[in-house]
Design a protein around this motif. Structure first.
Motif, PDB file in Angstrom:
ATOM      1  N   ARG A   1       2.816  -6.019  -3.720  1.00 24.47           N
ATOM      2  CA  ARG A   1       3.268  -5.038  -4.713  1.00 24.47           C
ATOM      3  C   ARG A   1       2.522  -3.726  -4.526  1.00 24.47           C
ATOM      4  N   ILE A   2       1.369  -3.806  -3.853  1.00 31.75           N
ATOM      5  CA  ILE A   2       0.625  -2.581  -3.538  1.00 31.75           C
ATOM      6  C   ILE A   2      -0.037  -2.765  -2.171  1.00 31.75           C
ATOM      7  N   VAL A   3      -0.003  -1.724  -1.355  1.00 33.86           N
ATOM      8  CA  VAL A   3      -0.572  -1.794  -0.006  1.00 33.86           C
ATOM      9  C   VAL A   3      -1.679  -0.769   0.126  1.00 33.86           C
ATOM     10  N   PHE A   4      -2.848  -1.204   0.540  1.00 39.20           N
ATOM     11  CA  PHE A   4      -3.972  -0.300   0.794  1.00 39.20           C
ATOM     12  C   PHE A   4      -4.117  -0.105   2.302  1.00 39.20           C
ATOM     13  N   LEU A   5      -4.135   1.144   2.744  1.00 43.39           N
ATOM     14  CA  LEU A   5      -4.296   1.432   4.176  1.00 43.39           C
ATOM     15  C   LEU A   5      -5.603   2.189   4.400  1.00 43.39           C
ATOM     16  N   ASP A   6      -6.465   1.619   5.235  1.00 41.98           N
ATOM     17  CA  ASP A   6      -7.781   2.212   5.469  1.00 41.98           C
ATOM     18  C   ASP A   6      -7.732   3.121   6.700  1.00 41.98           C
ATOM     19  N   GLU A   7      -7.781   4.430   6.506  1.00 42.34           N
ATOM     20  CA  GLU A   7      -7.743   5.424   7.569  1.00 42.34           C
ATOM     21  C   GLU A   7      -6.634   5.162   8.587  1.00 42.34           C
ATOM     22  N   PRO A   8      -5.377   5.174   8.139  1.00 41.20           N
ATOM     23  CA  PRO A   8      -4.302   4.838   9.073  1.00 41.20           C
ATOM     24  C   PRO A   8      -4.210   5.775  10.278  1.00 41.20           C
ATOM     25  N   THR A   9      -4.657   7.015  10.176  1.00 40.13           N
ATOM     26  CA  THR A   9      -4.517   7.919  11.331  1.00 40.13           C
ATOM     27  C   THR A   9      -5.676   7.826  12.309  1.00 40.13           C
TER      28      THR A   9
ATOM     29  N   SER B   1       9.771   4.514  -0.656  1.00 36.22           N
ATOM     30  CA  SER B   1      10.740   4.142  -1.692  1.00 36.22           C
ATOM     31  C   SER B   1      10.628   2.661  -2.042  1.00 36.22           C
ATOM     32  N   LYS B   2       9.995   1.866  -1.166  1.00 32.67           N
ATOM     33  CA  LYS B   2       9.955   0.409  -1.412  1.00 32.67           C
ATOM     34  C   LYS B   2       8.591  -0.096  -1.873  1.00 32.67           C
ATOM     35  N   TYR B   3       7.536   0.656  -1.578  1.00 27.93           N
ATOM     36  CA  TYR B   3       6.197   0.122  -1.835  1.00 27.93           C
ATOM     37  C   TYR B   3       5.309   1.111  -2.594  1.00 27.93           C
ATOM     38  N   THR B   4       4.309   0.566  -3.258  1.00 26.57           N
ATOM     39  CA  THR B   4       3.241   1.387  -3.819  1.00 26.57           C
ATOM     40  C   THR B   4       2.146   1.431  -2.761  1.00 26.57           C
ATOM     41  N   ILE B   5       1.771   2.621  -2.334  1.00 27.59           N
ATOM     42  CA  ILE B   5       0.856   2.750  -1.192  1.00 27.59           C
ATOM     43  C   ILE B   5      -0.395   3.543  -1.587  1.00 27.59           C
ATOM     44  N   VAL B   6      -1.546   3.059  -1.158  1.00 27.13           N
ATOM     45  CA  VAL B   6      -2.800   3.795  -1.349  1.00 27.13           C
ATOM     46  C   VAL B   6      -3.443   3.965   0.023  1.00 27.13           C
ATOM     47  N   MET B   7      -3.781   5.198   0.376  1.00 34.10           N
ATOM     48  CA  MET B   7      -4.382   5.446   1.691  1.00 34.10           C
ATOM     49  C   MET B   7      -5.733   6.122   1.542  1.00 34.10           C
ATOM     50  N   ILE B   8      -6.699   5.633   2.309  1.00 34.88           N
ATOM     51  CA  ILE B   8      -7.934   6.390   2.506  1.00 34.88           C
ATOM     52  C   ILE B   8      -7.704   7.227   3.735  1.00 34.88           C
ATOM     53  N   GLU B   9      -8.066   8.474   3.704  1.00 37.39           N
ATOM     54  CA  GLU B   9      -7.880   9.297   4.885  1.00 37.39           C
ATOM     55  C   GLU B   9      -8.921  10.372   4.926  1.00 37.39           C
ATOM     56  N   HIS B  10      -9.384  10.746   6.137  1.00 28.99           N
ATOM     57  CA  HIS B  10     -10.075  12.014   6.087  1.00 28.99           C
ATOM     58  C   HIS B  10      -9.292  13.125   6.775  1.00 28.99           C
ATOM     59  N   ASP B  11      -8.100  12.781   7.256  1.00 27.22           N
ATOM     60  CA  ASP B  11      -7.183  13.828   7.711  1.00 27.22           C
ATOM     61  C   ASP B  11      -6.505  14.414   6.468  1.00 27.22           C
ATOM     62  N   MET B  12      -7.056  15.529   5.979  1.00 28.73           N
ATOM     63  CA  MET B  12      -6.567  16.087   4.716  1.00 28.73           C
ATOM     64  C   MET B  12      -5.126  16.557   4.827  1.00 28.73           C
ATOM     65  N   ARG B  13      -4.746  17.108   5.998  1.00 32.60           N
ATOM     66  CA  ARG B  13      -3.374  17.605   6.149  1.00 32.60           C
ATOM     67  C   ARG B  13      -2.375  16.484   5.983  1.00 32.60           C
ATOM     68  N   PHE B  14      -2.713  15.333   6.568  1.00 32.21           N
ATOM     69  CA  PHE B  14      -1.860  14.152   6.488  1.00 32.21           C
ATOM     70  C   PHE B  14      -1.641  13.763   5.021  1.00 32.21           C
ATOM     71  N   LEU B  15      -2.733  13.733   4.266  1.00 31.86           N
ATOM     72  CA  LEU B  15      -2.620  13.362   2.850  1.00 31.86           C
ATOM     73  C   LEU B  15      -1.854  14.418   2.051  1.00 31.86           C
ATOM     74  N   PHE B  16      -2.155  15.679   2.301  1.00 28.74           N
ATOM     75  CA  PHE B  16      -1.483  16.744   1.555  1.00 28.74           C
ATOM     76  C   PHE B  16       0.027  16.679   1.772  1.00 28.74           C
ATOM     77  N   GLU B  17       0.423  16.204   2.957  1.00 29.00           N
ATOM     78  CA  GLU B  17       1.841  16.141   3.276  1.00 29.00           C
ATOM     79  C   GLU B  17       2.507  14.943   2.590  1.00 29.00           C
ATOM     80  N   LEU B  18       1.764  13.833   2.433  1.00 31.01           N
ATOM     81  CA  LEU B  18       2.414  12.585   2.030  1.00 31.01           C
ATOM     82  C   LEU B  18       2.143  12.133   0.599  1.00 31.01           C
ATOM     83  N   ALA B  19       0.972  12.459   0.073  1.00 29.44           N
ATOM     84  CA  ALA B  19       0.562  11.809  -1.173  1.00 29.44           C
ATOM     85  C   ALA B  19       1.194  12.461  -2.404  1.00 29.44           C
TER      86      ALA B  19
END
Lengths: 207, 247
Positions: B166-174, B194-212
């Motif tokens: 029901r929730i997916v945690f992704l640790d530094e996917p990039t 659209s199908k999942y609740t996703i939580v990502m740790i990232e230090h690529d800020m651009r990636f997060l700013f685009e997706l979160a």
């Protein structure tokens, strides 16, 4: 109601050696900060800023005087709970070690879960990554939540002064172990030792 | 109430304090991001949220239930999946075997496994559906070690999704991905949102700013800022930085 922080006739003297009592460094501080606030701290390297922070968090023992955090003498609080009153954020801030002659069971509890006083010791500010903005917002949030924030900066770039001017409501200046309190940014700039210390950066602005 | 909540998490290892006081909440159906400089406590925070570390103080709630201190496999069975910073795949096995091993139905039947899993049409279909979601259809029989680094990352996300979380945690996917693979990963996450609740740790800020949908900034073991990418980017110091240019 007690003041947020009272530094009463605080003295720290370092001696040449255990048996040679020639003082090599002396720090003296006496000031009160009544209410939640963001306090800027400046001073040359080796002037005693970090020692003062250590005395406020209770990780360093004073030679004389006392530090009261909301009325509680930090050096009488259990060593494992002092970081619930005051935290010193330095390079390796995650390691908390306190020494005390008295066992913890004979000392007072902190009576708080989240620190009242937050001392930031030269945080890494980098204009490229944007984190400065988040850090400054955090300092503001702490203050709004009733905390006391110290921000120690050793200004060597123009934007360091911009940060201090933007966010600090009052200042502490430390030089050669002498601690002075100033009510505003303008005030600290009127203080001659501070002006001399900042010298080049201030003229940069004029240019 | 949010799907997943953490209240005042404090974590210390002996005299070393890593998390001072962390409160977070992740809304159902959203992509949430956690970012912060090196050493800020991001990974320890993730370990606490998914049960791999027990917090010293604080509470963690998933769907209203207190999961603080529960074993990671119990938390996983409740519907909390995670990936790790280091690739966690069976290299010698095929792509589809990696997925099948993670399917709850496979795990249930494992005890009575008297025939090959490849004879079980239902398991195969479930696995193919997951591979379709992560864009690996057509490569199911390739050994997973033959995949490109970007596709291995996609497979790893597939393994996390196979558990039907029901929730997916992704640790530094990039981490370790080049620019092109990062773009593909962003596209993949956009199809999964659209199908999942996703939580990502990232230090690529651009990636997060685009997706979160929402980002929490962690530093000094605390949440120092929180908001939508737009809110965080409106900060004047962020505007002045390299990030200010990101649309």
């Amino acid at each position: 109601m007690s003041a947020m922080l009272e530094v009463n006739a605080l003295q720290k003297t370092y001696f040449k050696a255990r048996f040679d009592r020639t003082p090599t460094f002396q720090l003296g501080a006496d000031f009160v900060i009544e209410k939640p606030s963001i306090v800027g701290m400046m001073g040359p390297n080796g002037s005693g800023k970090t020692t003062l922070f250590e005395l406020i968090t209770g990780s360093n023992r004073p030679t004389a005087g006392e530090v009261l955090v909301q009325g509680k003498n930090i050096h009488k609080v259990r060593t494992d709970q002092r970081d619930r009153l005051a935290i010193h954020y330095h390079q390796s801030y995650q390691v908390r070690s306190f020494r005390s002659l008295k066992p913890n069971m004979l000392m007072q509890p902190a009576g708080s879960d989240y620190p009242l006083v937050h001392l930031f010791d030269e945080p890494q500010f980098n204009t490229q990554d944007g984190y400065i903005g988040f850090m400054l917002d955090f300092f503001r949030k702490l203050r709004a939540d009733g905390r006391l924030v110290f921000l120690c900066v050793h200004p060597n770039e123009r934007f360091h002064l911009e940060i201090l001017q933007e966010i600090c409501e009052q200042f502490i200046f430390v030089q050669k172990g002498v601690v002075t309190q100033h009510a505003s940014y303008e005030d600290v700039l009127n203080y001659e030792p501070a002006r001399d210390y900042l010298g080049q950066l201030l003229t940069d602005r004029a240019a | 109430m949010a799907l997943f909540e953490a209240h005042s998490i404090h974590k210390r290892f002996g005299s070393r304090v890593v998390l001072e006081d962390i409160s977070l909440s992740f809304e159902e159906g959203q992509v949430s991001g956690i970012m912060g400089p090196n050493g800020a406590g991001k990974t320890t925070c993730f370990h606490c949220l998914t049960g791999h570390h027990k917090p010293t103080r604080g509470r963690i709630l998933f769907d209203g239930q207190d999961i603080t201190g529960k074993a990671p496999q119990r938390i996983a069975r409740m519907g909390v999946s995670r990936s790790f910073q280091l690739m966690n795949l069976f290299d010698d096995s095929s792509v589809i075997e990696n997925i099948i091993l993670a399917l709850p139905d496979f795990r249930r039947r494992f005890a009575q496994a008297t025939r090959s899993v490849f004879d079980d049409r239902d398991l195969l279909e479930q696995a193919l559906e997951v591979l379709d979601q992560v864009g690996l259809l057509g490569q199911e029989w390739a050994p997973s070690q033959s995949l490109s680094y970007g596709n291995r990352r996609a497979l790893e996300i597939g393994v996390a999704l196979a558990a039907k979380p029901r929730i997916v945690f992704l640790d530094e996917p990039t981490s370790g991905l080049g620019a092109e693979a990062t773009r593909q990963l962003a596209a993949l996450i956009n199809t999964l949102r659209s199908k999942y609740t996703i939580v990502m740790i990232e230090h690529d800020m651009r990636f997060l700013f685009e997706l979160a949908d929402k980002i929490s900034v962690i530093h000094w073991g605390q949440v120092i800022a929180e908001g939508t990418p737009g809110e965080l980017q409106s900060n004047k110091w962020v505007q002045r930085s390299a990030l200010g240019e990101v649309a």
